[in-house]
Design a protein around this motif. Structure first.
Motif, mmCIF file in Angstrom:
data_model
loop_
_atom_site.group_PDB
_atom_site.id
_atom_site.type_symbol
_atom_site.label_atom_id
_atom_site.label_comp_id
_atom_site.label_asym_id
_atom_site.label_seq_id
_atom_site.Cartn_x
_atom_site.Cartn_y
_atom_site.Cartn_z
ATOM 1 N N LYS A 402 50.685 -47.683 18.681
ATOM 2 C CA LYS A 402 49.408 -48.382 18.638
ATOM 3 C C LYS A 402 48.591 -47.926 17.435
ATOM 4 C CE LYS A 402 45.287 -49.266 21.448
ATOM 5 N NZ LYS A 402 44.597 -48.975 22.738
ATOM 6 N N SER A 403 48.565 -46.606 17.211
ATOM 7 C CA SER A 403 47.848 -46.081 16.041
ATOM 8 C C SER A 403 48.451 -46.621 14.745
ATOM 9 C CB SER A 403 47.889 -44.556 16.042
ATOM 10 O OG SER A 403 47.248 -44.032 17.190
ATOM 11 N N ASN A 404 49.787 -46.707 14.733
ATOM 12 C CA ASN A 404 50.460 -47.272 13.559
ATOM 13 C C ASN A 404 50.035 -48.714 13.324
ATOM 14 O OD1 ASN A 404 52.943 -48.985 12.540
ATOM 15 N ND2 ASN A 404 53.180 -46.914 11.667
ATOM 16 N N GLY A 405 49.935 -49.496 14.381
ATOM 17 C CA GLY A 405 49.505 -50.888 14.248
ATOM 18 C C GLY A 405 48.093 -51.005 13.711
ATOM 19 N N LEU A 406 47.205 -50.133 14.205
ATOM 20 C CA LEU A 406 45.823 -50.163 13.708
ATOM 21 C C LEU A 406 45.763 -49.813 12.229
ATOM 22 C CD1 LEU A 406 43.994 -48.453 16.733
ATOM 23 C CD2 LEU A 406 43.975 -50.886 16.099
ATOM 24 N N LEU A 407 46.575 -48.812 11.849
ATOM 25 C CA LEU A 407 46.595 -48.441 10.430
ATOM 26 C C LEU A 407 47.116 -49.584 9.560
ATOM 27 C CD1 LEU A 407 47.875 -44.742 10.635
ATOM 28 C CD2 LEU A 407 45.584 -45.527 10.012
#
Length: 650
Positions: A402-407
């Protein structure tokens, strides 16, 4: 200039030339039957005066004649021989010219050699006539060429061929040929004395100056239009520069100088620095990390699914074990039956093919199953702990994904912003290029406009000065005044011949605009073609040319002093009569009056005008016979005189 003799030289120089002599200052009548060569006389005279195309009949003249020669005499007594060789084609430029005193006569055949050309011949004759040396310049913008005024134009007033003297729509010689009518209009004022070289030069200079005014005005108008276009384009570029951040505080309505200054300022603004970033590498790293996390997440999902599957199977197995153990524990309720022989059926006491398990065996099985059930119950917490550990790791991976997607989303937004900045940079650079090109190619016309205004004012001043100088050179009005003097003779002579529309108060005249005879009546002007009948056409041609030449002689104008007419009485006889004298029903009184007028006009001019007439008529009157220079009719011995001698045709 009047004619003394016309000579035709045979191609064979041994033959005697055919000579036709004229009497200066008098009426000269050449009479005779049809097809004797009378009409060729006028064409030969015209050719000897410098025409390139002889316009002579092909036979028999062209088959026999080698040279044509004309002996002329000028007012000062000087003479000239104007000779032309027979044309090998449709035209020739060759000529023989010889000048001398009053003793000069026709040359011998062996003396005729080409020593000049048609242009030089016309030039020498023009000089002797007194035609001033000047070149007529057409009006500026006219689709015509300039030309030297010479005897070539003056001769147009000296001939009336058979088809011209009876024409209903024209008045002058060769008027229907291309360019001739305009040449007559161009030179008639000069030959009448209404204009000269000085006026022509002033008019030409005025026309050139007016052309320069129009040219200067066009250049100024073009510069003003260019400046308007430049102002419009410049303001548009300013607005674009403002929108792209190259300029600020652009005035609402800047003047031309402000536009130029601001545009120069716009191209000096440094371009936006190119944006350098490792966004592409970072995006690639995040994508690689995302793929790894997804793969790991899939592995944990598979492991959790396996644990869950084991857990479900374990629950099912333990449940089945509990059910079986509980069912087997019912054997504990047995008493002595526990020792029953398991080889015999307890119901029928019959021996069993396959002995049943004994109670003791079942009890042992139950004990073993109970132990396994205890063991299975002990494994369950371990499996649940393992699943919780897997789930925790899986949740951690999901959070990292999820953090990767936000980045990645933030990176894409930053990338779009960077693209917009890059696009703005490109637009600004392109706009600066357009502005630089506009400044380089579209020079501000402000200074040039000032120069053009000064140039226009200068040439306008020149035109004003020339107009003052030419104010008294009203050539059309002066020409009309002199044509009115000519009309003063035309009107009484037309009434004398009793021509149609000639009675008072009508007056006959020559129209300078149409080059025709017009009848001025109280109810309006009547054109030449509307007077009707060949008699009237010929009559008005006669009075017009007689009055014109009388005016020219009276004022000593540089036009040859002869008028050559062919068949002026054709309206009174059938086509090509063998001998008009034998036509019984002709209007002889009118014919006589026509010739009498010709005779009287020569007398009126007191030797200054020579009239040559070729006609079928041979009147018996003494004054007529005195004017006859040739009678080309059969003689008593059966021979007949003609332009070409009989022995030339043998």
């Amino acid at each position: 200039m009047q004619l003394l003799a016309l000579a035709l030289y045979h191609q064979d120089n041994r033959k005697t030339p055919r000579v036709l002599r004229f009497r200066p200052g008098r009426l000269n009548i050449l009479t005779g039957e049809s097809e004797t060569g009378k009409s060729g006389v006028l064409a030969i005279i015209d050719f000897c005066l410098g025409r390139r195309k002889p316009g002579l009949p092909d036979n028999p003249i062209d088959r026999t004649v080698g040279w044509y020669a004309l002996l002329v005499e000028f007012r000062d007594g000087r003479r000239m021989i104007l000779a032309r060789p027979r044309s090998a084609g449709e035209s020739t430029n060759e000529a023989f010219v010889c000048s001398g005193d009053g003793n000069l006569g026709l040359p011998r055949a062996d003396e005729l050699i080409v020593n000049s050309n048609a242009a030089a011949l016309r030039g020498e004759v023009s000089t002797h006539l007194g035609i001033e040396d000047f070149r007529f310049q057409p009006a500026v913008g006219a689709a015509r060429y300039s030309f030297d005024v010479s005897v070539a134009q003056a001769a147009l007033f000296c001939f009336q061929n058979q088809d011209e003297i009876a024409a209903s729509h024209t008045l002058f010689h060769r008027q229907t040929e291309d360019g001739i009518e305009q040449a007559i209009k161009d030179t008639l004022p000069y030959f009448l004395g209404a204009a000269g070289p000085d006026q022509a030069l002033r008019q030409h200079r005025l026309g050139e100056a007016r052309r320069e005014v129009r040219t200067a005005q066009r250049k100024l108008d073009a510069a003003l239009r260019q400046r308007e276009v430049l102002d419009t384009n410049g303001i548009a570029l300013l607005r674009l520069a403002q929108s792209e951040g190259l300029l600020s505080d652009v005035p609402t309505a800047p003047d031309a100088d402000t536009v130029q200054a601001l545009l120069r300022k716009a191209i000096t603004v440094p371009p936006l620095a190119p944006i350098s970033s490792d966004i592409g590498d970072r995006r690639q790293e995040l994508n690689e990390e995302r793929r790894t996390l997804r793969a790991q997440l899939q592995e944990f999902d598979a492991a959790l699914a396996t644990v869950d599957r084991w857990q479900r199977r374990s629950f099912d197995f333990i449940g089945e074990l509990h059910f079986q153990v509980d069912r087997l524990k019912t054997l504990d309720l047995l008493g002595p039956e526990r020792d029953h022989d398991n080889d015999v059926c307890p119901m029928c006491t019959q021996p069993l093919e396959h002995p049943d398990p004994s109670a003791r065996d079942i009890a042992r099985l139950t004990d073993r199953l109970s132990k396994e059930l205890e063991q299975a119950a002990g494994v369950q917490p371990v499996r649940q702990e393992h699943r919780r550990a897997l789930q925790a790791q899986r949740d951690n991976l999901a959070e990292r994904l999820k953090s990767n997607g936000l980045l990645l989303k933030e990176l894409m937004a930053s990338d779009e912003n960077m693209a917009r900045l890059q696009e703005q940079h490109l637009r600004a650079a392109h706009l600066q290029g357009r502005i630089a090109q506009s400044l380089a190619h579209d020079r501000p016309p402000t200074d040039n406009i000032g120069q053009l205004r000064n140039s226009l004012a200068s040439v306008q001043e020149v035109v004003s000065v020339l107009e003052e100088h030419t104010a008294n050179d009203d050539v059309p009005a002066e020409t009309e005044r002199r044509l009115a003097d000519i009309a003063a003779d035309m009107t009484p002579w037309a009434r004398r011949l009793m021509l149609g529309q000639s009675t008072a108060p009508n007056e006959a005249g020559i129209s300078f605009n149409s080059l025709k005879v017009v009848i001025r009546r109280p109810e309006g002007r009547l054109a030449q073609e509307r007077v009707g009948s060949a008699k009237n056409y010929i009559g008005y041609h006669l009075v017009a040319h007689l009055a014109l030449h009388t005016y020219l002689r009276r004022h000593n104008r540089p036009v040859p002093s002869f008028l050559a007419l062919d068949q002026p009485t054709q309206a009174f006889f059938p086509s090509k009569p063998r001998d008009a004298s034998a036509v019984p029903d002709a209007d002889w009184s009118t014919v006589t009056e026509y010739f009498r007028l010709l005779h009287d006009v020569t007398e009126l001019n007191e030797g200054k005008l020579q009239i040559i007439v070729c006609d079928h008529v041979n009147l018996p009157d003494g004054w007529f016979q005195d004017a006859v220079i040739g009678n080309w009719r059969p003689t008593d011995d059966g021979t007949r005189d003609a332009l070409i001698p009989t022995d030339w045709l043998a």
